[in-house]
Design a protein around this motif. Structure first.
Motif, short mmCIF file in Angstrom:
data_model
loop_
_atom_site.label_atom_id
_atom_site.label_comp_id
_atom_site.label_asym_id
_atom_site.label_seq_id
_atom_site.Cartn_x
_atom_site.Cartn_y
_atom_site.Cartn_z
N LEU A 70 0.79 -1.15 -0.11
CA LEU A 70 0.07 0.02 0.02
C LEU A 70 0.82 1.35 0.09
O LEU A 70 1.71 1.35 0.95
CB LEU A 70 -0.93 0.05 1.31
N LYS A 71 0.63 2.16 -0.87
CA LYS A 71 1.29 3.30 -1.16
C LYS A 71 0.51 4.44 -1.24
O LYS A 71 1.15 5.73 -1.11
CB LYS A 71 2.15 3.44 -2.18
N LEU A 72 -0.77 4.64 -1.38
CA LEU A 72 -1.48 5.71 -1.50
C LEU A 72 -2.89 5.49 -0.83
O LEU A 72 -3.87 4.41 -1.17
CB LEU A 72 -1.91 6.04 -2.94
N ILE A 73 -3.41 6.46 0.23
CA ILE A 73 -4.76 6.29 0.67
C ILE A 73 -5.38 7.81 0.02
O ILE A 73 -4.90 8.68 0.29
CB ILE A 73 -5.06 6.31 1.97
N VAL A 74 -6.63 7.33 -0.68
CA VAL A 74 -7.44 8.65 -1.14
C VAL A 74 -8.62 8.69 -0.33
O VAL A 74 -9.45 7.66 -0.15
CB VAL A 74 -7.79 8.68 -2.48
N ARG A 75 -8.97 9.66 0.80
CA ARG A 75 -10.02 9.61 1.33
C ARG A 75 -11.38 10.13 0.57
O ARG A 75 -11.09 11.55 0.22
CB ARG A 75 -9.58 10.25 2.71
N TYR A 91 5.61 4.87 7.09
CA TYR A 91 5.45 3.51 6.20
C TYR A 91 5.68 4.07 4.81
O TYR A 91 5.27 3.17 3.88
CB TYR A 91 4.26 2.65 6.56
N GLY A 92 5.73 5.34 4.42
CA GLY A 92 5.66 5.62 3.10
C GLY A 92 4.28 5.66 2.33
O GLY A 92 4.47 5.52 1.10
N VAL A 93 3.45 5.84 3.12
CA VAL A 93 2.20 5.87 2.54
C VAL A 93 1.51 7.38 2.18
O VAL A 93 1.59 8.09 3.22
CB VAL A 93 1.00 5.31 3.41
N GLN A 94 1.44 7.74 1.15
CA GLN A 94 0.67 9.10 0.62
C GLN A 94 -0.61 9.10 1.04
O GLN A 94 -1.13 8.23 0.56
CB GLN A 94 1.08 9.27 -0.73
N VAL A 95 -0.98 10.07 1.65
CA VAL A 95 -2.35 10.25 2.02
C VAL A 95 -2.99 11.60 1.26
O VAL A 95 -2.31 12.72 1.32
CB VAL A 95 -2.60 10.35 3.81
N CYS A 96 -4.13 11.62 0.63
CA CYS A 96 -4.79 12.62 0.06
C CYS A 96 -6.13 12.59 0.27
O CYS A 96 -6.89 11.66 0.71
CB CYS A 96 -4.69 12.42 -1.56
N ASN A 97 -6.68 13.79 0.16
CA ASN A 97 -8.16 13.93 0.44
C ASN A 97 -8.64 14.79 -0.83
O ASN A 97 -7.93 15.01 -1.83
CB ASN A 97 -8.45 14.82 1.53
N VAL A 98 -9.70 15.26 -0.56
CA VAL A 98 -10.45 16.12 -1.72
C VAL A 98 -11.26 17.38 -1.23
O VAL A 98 -12.28 17.30 -0.75
CB VAL A 98 -11.64 15.30 -2.49
N ARG A 301 -15.24 11.49 -8.77
CA ARG A 301 -14.42 11.74 -9.77
C ARG A 301 -12.94 12.11 -9.33
O ARG A 301 -11.93 11.48 -9.80
CB ARG A 301 -14.81 12.71 -10.98
N LYS A 302 -12.96 13.02 -8.35
CA LYS A 302 -11.35 13.57 -7.78
C LYS A 302 -10.82 12.50 -7.43
O LYS A 302 -9.55 12.32 -7.37
CB LYS A 302 -11.56 14.68 -7.05
N CYS A 303 -11.60 11.48 -6.52
CA CYS A 303 -10.77 10.44 -5.47
C CYS A 303 -10.20 9.61 -6.72
O CYS A 303 -9.12 8.95 -6.60
CB CYS A 303 -11.90 9.68 -4.84
N ALA A 304 -11.00 9.16 -7.71
CA ALA A 304 -10.47 8.13 -8.66
C ALA A 304 -9.17 8.75 -9.46
O ALA A 304 -8.41 8.10 -9.77
CB ALA A 304 -11.74 7.74 -9.65
N GLU A 305 -9.53 10.13 -9.87
CA GLU A 305 -8.41 10.94 -10.63
C GLU A 305 -7.12 10.80 -9.92
O GLU A 305 -5.93 10.76 -10.56
CB GLU A 305 -8.96 12.16 -11.08
#
Length: 323
Positions: A70-75, A91-98, A301-305
């Motif tokens: 796991l390297k990315l979590i989009v909330r 742990y080197g996991v990028q976290v993003c939100n919208v 859409r923005k989560c998927a993008e």
């Protein structure tokens, strides 16, 4: 042998993920939609995933150790309080939100709640339904242009709320932990308060527009409600955890607050035995401030993008932590 795709929607309670599917298909990416409710279900069902689209499931070291791919979590949303950012960074996991999908809707909801409780349309509307017809039950109602509205948190949503207030002629003051450097989003010519207590003591209406973190848990409590004006109003469209609900109940009981409008509570849905339901001058909506048809589609859409950008080696648009 792992057969999972790189992208997994690990928990999402939406009726469908058609928007996400369309985005992933156009990008040539497979995905899986799951409904994991516990961390163990995430661990058991999501091995091999690189990107999570996440709504509720707790994300911390337990997950990151068990799923090393796991390297990315989009909330799904603005808040990331279900994600341990320190663990993710470790742990080197990028976290993003919208952060911008529903900012207009949330600002609109704050405005609607404020108008409803100050003008007492909610209260008297219910009374008319019950057979009463007496405007005097609303007394007192203040003229909006005489009110001072205090905005706590001057990011995107707080800024949009301020814009909506201006045509009503209210005096607008603000507090932000970033003071004295105002947010680049916030409208000019708004008076900043150096301390939260200054804003609370001056405001006829206090509206919260800040994220929840360890430093501001229950920032509205017995002490801070006591610092507000007698007969003032309280609005919260941010996070329920910002408010000590027992203190809110007491402030409504004592008359310190003339009314309140909230879209969020600490534990959702609010238990039907909660004493907050006793107050006819408390308007509660079911965490729907973010919602419009347009905002819901934009969020998906923005989560998927964001996931597609990450897998293409591009920089994320909405990073929350720094790796």
């Amino acid at each position: 042998m792992n057969e999972n795709p790189k992208i997994i929607i690990c928990d999402c309670d939406h009726n469908n993920v058609d928007v996400e599917a369309g985005t992933f298909t156009a990008a040539g990416q497979d995905f899986k939609w799951l409904h994991c409710q516990t961390q163990q279900e995430v661990i058991d069902q999501c091995q091999g995933a690189v990107c999570f689209l996440n709504q509720y499931a707790r994300m911390d070291e337990v997950i990151f150790k068990a799923i090393p791919t796991l390297k990315l979590i989009v909330r799904y949303g603005v808040g990331v309080d279900n994600v341990n950012l320190a663990d993710a960074t470790k742990y080197g996991v990028q976290v993003c939100n919208v952060p911008d999908y529903g900012m207009n809707e949330v600002a609109d909801q704050a405005m609607a709640l404020m108008l409803s409780v100050v003008r007492k349309t909610w209260l008297l509307g219910n009374r008319v339904q019950a057979g009463a017809w007496d405007y005097a039950e609303s007394i007192p109602v203040r003229r909006l242009s005489t009110l001072t509205v205090g905005i706590v948190g001057t990011g995107r949503i707080g800024s949009e709320f301020a814009k909506r207030l201006r045509p009503f002629g209210c005096k607008i003051i603000a507090f932000d932990t970033g003071y004295p450097q105002p947010s680049r989003h916030f409208p000019a010519n708004i008076e900043y308060c150096s301390f939260l207590e200054d804003l609370l003591s001056q405001s006829d209406v206090v509206s919260l527009h800040c994220s929840l973190n360890a430093d501001n848990q229950c920032m509205m409590n017995e002490k801070t409600f006591a610092q507000m004006k007698d007969g003032s109003y309280f609005i919260n469209v941010s996070r329920g955890g910002l408010v000590d609900e027992a203190a809110l109940d007491a402030a409504l009981d004592s008359g310190k607050l003339a009314g309140a409008g909230i879209d969020v509570v600490t534990t959702e849905p609010l238990d039907r035995t909660s004493p907050l339901f006793r107050h006819p001058n408390l308007l509660i909506t079911p965490h729907m401030a973010w919602y419009s048809e347009e905002a819901a589609l934009e969020l998906k859409r923005k989560c998927a993008e964001e996931a597609v950008r990450f897998l293409n080696g591009e920089s994320p648009r909405y990073p929350v932590n720094t790796l």
